[in-house]
Each structure stands twice: as C-alpha cells, then as structure tokens.
Write an enzyme that holds these catalytic residues in place. Structure first.
Site, PDB file in Angstrom:
ATOM      1  N   ASP A 108     -26.817 105.238 -86.982  1.00 28.58           N
ATOM      2  CA  ASP A 108     -27.815 104.242 -87.342  1.00 28.58           C
ATOM      3  C   ASP A 108     -26.995 102.859 -87.503  1.00 28.58           C
ATOM      4  OD1 ASP A 108     -29.284 106.486 -87.518  1.00 28.58           O
ATOM      5  OD2 ASP A 108     -29.938 106.254 -89.358  1.00 28.58           O
ATOM      6  N   ASP A 195     -31.033  98.056 -86.320  1.00 28.70           N
ATOM      7  CA  ASP A 195     -30.177  99.171 -86.527  1.00 28.70           C
ATOM      8  C   ASP A 195     -29.376  99.642 -85.450  1.00 28.70           C
ATOM      9  OD1 ASP A 195     -31.796  98.930 -88.936  1.00 28.70           O
ATOM     10  OD2 ASP A 195     -32.323 101.010 -89.056  1.00 28.70           O
ATOM     11  N   HIS A 244     -35.287 103.899 -84.159  1.00 31.52           N
ATOM     12  CA  HIS A 244     -34.242 104.741 -83.321  1.00 31.52           C
ATOM     13  C   HIS A 244     -34.701 105.291 -82.042  1.00 31.52           C
ATOM     14  CE1 HIS A 244     -32.444 104.479 -87.781  1.00 31.52           C
ATOM     15  NE2 HIS A 244     -32.431 103.256 -87.380  1.00 31.52           N
ATOM     16  N   ASP A 246     -33.081 107.300 -80.216  1.00 31.58           N
ATOM     17  CA  ASP A 246     -32.481 108.489 -79.655  1.00 31.58           C
ATOM     18  C   ASP A 246     -33.300 109.651 -79.973  1.00 31.58           C
ATOM     19  OD1 ASP A 246     -31.657 108.225 -82.525  1.00 31.58           O
ATOM     20  OD2 ASP A 246     -29.780 108.712 -82.317  1.00 31.58           O
ATOM     21  N   SER A 297     -37.583 112.381 -90.024  1.00 28.83           N
ATOM     22  CA  SER A 297     -38.059 112.417 -88.656  1.00 28.83           C
ATOM     23  C   SER A 297     -38.937 113.205 -88.093  1.00 28.83           C
ATOM     24  CB  SER A 297     -36.474 112.713 -87.928  1.00 28.83           C
ATOM     25  OG  SER A 297     -35.323 112.066 -88.455  1.00 28.83           O
ATOM     26  N   CYS A 350     -27.547 111.608 -84.127  1.00 25.19           N
ATOM     27  CA  CYS A 350     -27.740 110.456 -85.224  1.00 25.19           C
ATOM     28  C   CYS A 350     -26.373 110.869 -86.096  1.00 25.19           C
ATOM     29  CB  CYS A 350     -28.962 110.837 -86.255  1.00 25.19           C
ATOM     30  SG  CYS A 350     -30.453 110.602 -85.398  1.00 25.19           S
TER      31      CYS A 350
HETATM   32  N1  GLY Z   1     -37.661 108.272 -84.500  1.00 19.99           N
HETATM   33  C1  GLY Z   1     -36.919 109.422 -84.797  1.00 19.99           C
HETATM   34  C2  GLY Z   1     -38.176 110.467 -84.531  1.00 19.99           C
HETATM   35  O1  GLY Z   1     -38.883 110.648 -83.532  1.00 19.99           O
HETATM   36  O2  GLY Z   1     -38.135 111.140 -85.502  1.00 19.99           O
END
Ligand code: GLY
Length: 377
Positions: A108, A195, A244, A246, A297, A350
């Site tokens: 991150d 981030d 994020h 990923d 998440s 992560c």
């Molecule tokens: N962005 C991370 C997730 O899908 O939880």
C-alpha cells in the site's frame, strides 16, 4: 552483510527479494473522512476501533511467517518492517486522529519503480506515518546499493478540503456505484494523493486506479516524477469501494491480465491492451462467500495472488477456483493459508513489496491509443 540490489519494473518477472509485512500492534483506526467512505454500511467494522485482539495478531503473524518461509524456500530473500506502536494518535497542524493502522501491507505504501522505492503520500489520516516502519530497511538499501533511489512523495496535508464532506452519507449501494462510475470520489483534487497499491507497474507504463485513494493530481505528480514512463488513469465501474488495484486488475505474465468480472475495465480503456496484443481474462469467482471477520477487503482477495515468475504463483489455499484457473493458464500454483492475515490489510500481494525482480524496463505498450479516461496523463 548481504548486499542489496533494488530493481523491479513489474509484478511478474522472477522475484528475488521482497519485503513481507508484520501484524504487530495493528489497530482498527477510528472513523475519518476517507475510512467512512471505504467501510461498508453493514460491515462488522462500523463503530469499532482500537488495537486488534492479540490472538488474531498472533494468527496473522504465523501466516505471514509461513509466507516468508515459502518465499525463502523458493530462493527469495525476505526483509521485514519494524512495527511501531500503532495505537498512538496522529496529530498534525491540520488534523488529529485517534490511532494509526499497521504495517502488514507494505504494497500500500511502497512503490518500486526500477531502482527507486517511493513512499506514497497515503490518503487516510491514520496512515500518515506508516512509511516509518520501513525507514531502517530503506536506510540499509541506501547504504548497500549505490544506485538505489530512496524517495518520498510530497507529504499531504489531509485537511478537510482534501475530502468531500458527507460523501456517501446514508446512500444506497446503487448510489455508491453511480458515484464511483462517474469518477466522483471522497478525495478531492485539492492536493496530489495516491496510495502505492493503486498503481500497476507494467514496464514503461504505469496504470493508476482513479478511486477513493488516488486522485488525478496524484497521477499528474507521478507523471512528472517518472518522465520516462507513461502514466494512465484507469477506473473500474462496478466497485462501490474502489481502493487499490490488486483485487481488480492483476497482470499474470507479459500479454495476460486478469480482471475482476464485477469490476470490468471499460471498453475504451481496453483499447491499449488490445492494440498491443494483451489478453484480459475474467478472474475466477472467489471460493469464499464472505471475507473473514473485521476485514476491510472484499471476497476478491481471491485474486490478490503473488507471482514469483512467469510460471509460478502463490494463491490462498481455500481459493480453489482461482487456483484451478491459474493452473489451467499454465502456472504452478503454490497454495498457502493466509485468511487470518486478510483483516490486517489484504492478501498475498498486499502483504509484500518488491525489492528485486529480474528483468528490465520493457515497453509492452508501444502502440499508444487515442486519449480518453485511460489517456496518458
Ligand atoms: N479493493 C480490495 C477489495 O476488493 O477488497
């Protein structure tokens, strides 16, 4: 002492040296403008804050240690951050918040681009000091690799004008989806924010998710900072909490990317991949119906895999469907139990940051396409 070489241009070339996070002292931070938008209305995290229970920290650390052992058994050198006592307030001239977060997800914070490791601004107030957990490592790499570029993005102020007041207050999931699809996010354009985990590195091109934690000004800063790269803005309608990249858009090897089927890259933004003969496949459905308790998440951590080289990938051991898909795509799949670590900041990707991957800065997207939202910034 082992000598260090810092270099990594993507997420798929052979991994030789990585940082793996630690769960110690991790807190659920108190509510703040950015976390209000991130935590779902019906989440068991709403209204909770404070240090996570010790037994859960120990279980997460055991799984992180198992990841370290697996990486070492595959010839990857591993370093660990120095956790801070995260249960301390963050006080700046512009804001105060009751605690910090943790250092389980180095991805991150740390963006490795070639011989540079850049600490991201971070758009949550509780994450303002998180880069300090990596300071000793950065100092060591600086002393051991004369070519290492130790960099820090502009520290943000994160005052009230960096966030839209009342964003997402009492709105339905459909309304959330409309706002995120319209590129209307809790972070404003007041100052550059990103981030590191919003940035996908594919050689000369950096694809940045425009979402709750990364704004256009952050991308503009990245483009000026990396003038030899092409920075692209991408977004993924269908994600009510876009934070994020990923668990949404994951490159597997040169020419192949998997995309979360609920958060598809819009057609016009696919053009650059098509024009350069990259295939985008839908990721397999998650095998779990729900994330573990007190987890930020979604179930899509199923696709948050760690690629060791073009043929080898680590996948969470209960994610049978994701493992089967990757096996079918020609990968050797290494299963690893990791769900106890998820609540501490995410999945296998992560929980790591690259220090060294073999390979060079290749130009995978020499055919650039006409400007649109995924335009070269
Ligand atoms: N962005 C991370 C997730 O899908 O939880």
């Amino acid at each position: 002492m082992q000598s260090t070489v810092v270099s990594s241009w993507n997420d798929f070339d052979p991994l030789r040296h990585a940082i793996v996070g630690r769960a110690d002292f991790t807190c659920i931070p108190p509510s703040e403008p950015a976390t209000e938008a991130k935590v779902p209305e019906d989440s068991d995290m709403r209204g909770m804050w404070g240090p996570r229970p010790l037994a859960t920290v120990e279980r997460a650390n055991a799984q992180l240690d198992n990841l370290v052992n697996l990486l070492k058994s595959r010839g990857v050198r591993v370093d660990r951050p120095e956790p801070i006592q995260w249960n301390q307030a963050v006080i700046t001239p512009d804001f105060t918040t009751g605690s910090m977060f943790g250092c389980m997800p180095p991805r991150d914070v740390l963006l490795t681009v070639g011989k540079e490791i850049l600490s991201a601004p971070m758009s949550f107030r509780c994450r303002y000091w998180e880069f300090l957990a990596y300071h000793t490592l950065m100092q060591r790499y600086f002393d051991e690799d004369p070519g290492f570029r130790w960099e820090q993005a502009p520290r943000p102020r994160l005052a009230d004008d960096s966030y839209q007041a009342g964003y997402f207050d009492e709105i339905t999931i459909e309304e959330r989806l409309k706002r995120t699809a319209a590129l209307d996010f809790v972070t404003t354009e007041h100052e550059p924010l990103f981030d590191a985990a919003d940035i996908l590195r594919i050689g000369k091109d950096l694809f940045c998710q425009h979402g709750l934690t990364t704004n256009r000004r952050g991308m503009e800063w990245l483009q000026r900072h990396f003038p030899d790269h092409r920075v692209h803005s991408v977004n993924f309608p269908g994600d009510p909490y876009p934070i994020h990249i990923d668990a949404t858009f994951v490159p597997l090897r040169p020419g192949l990317i998997m995309n979360n089927p609920n958060r598809k890259l819009p057609d016009e933004q696919r053009e650059i991949f098509k024009a350069n003969d990259w295939e985008i496949v839908d990721a397999a459905q998650p095998s779990n119906d729900a994330p573990p308790p007190l987890c930020y998440s979604s179930v899509w951590l199923s696709m948050n895999v760690l690629i060791l080289d073009h043929k080898t990938v680590i996948v969470e051991e209960s994610e049978h469907q994701q493992a089967e898909q990757l096996d079918g795509l020609g990968f050797e799949v290494l299963p690893l139990a990791f769900r106890d670590a998820y609540p501490f900041g995410g999945g296998l990707h992560c929980a790591t940051a690259d220090v060294l991957r073999e390979g060079t800065c290749d130009d995978y997207f020499s055919q650039q396409v006409a400007a649109h939202e995924s335009e070269h910034i």
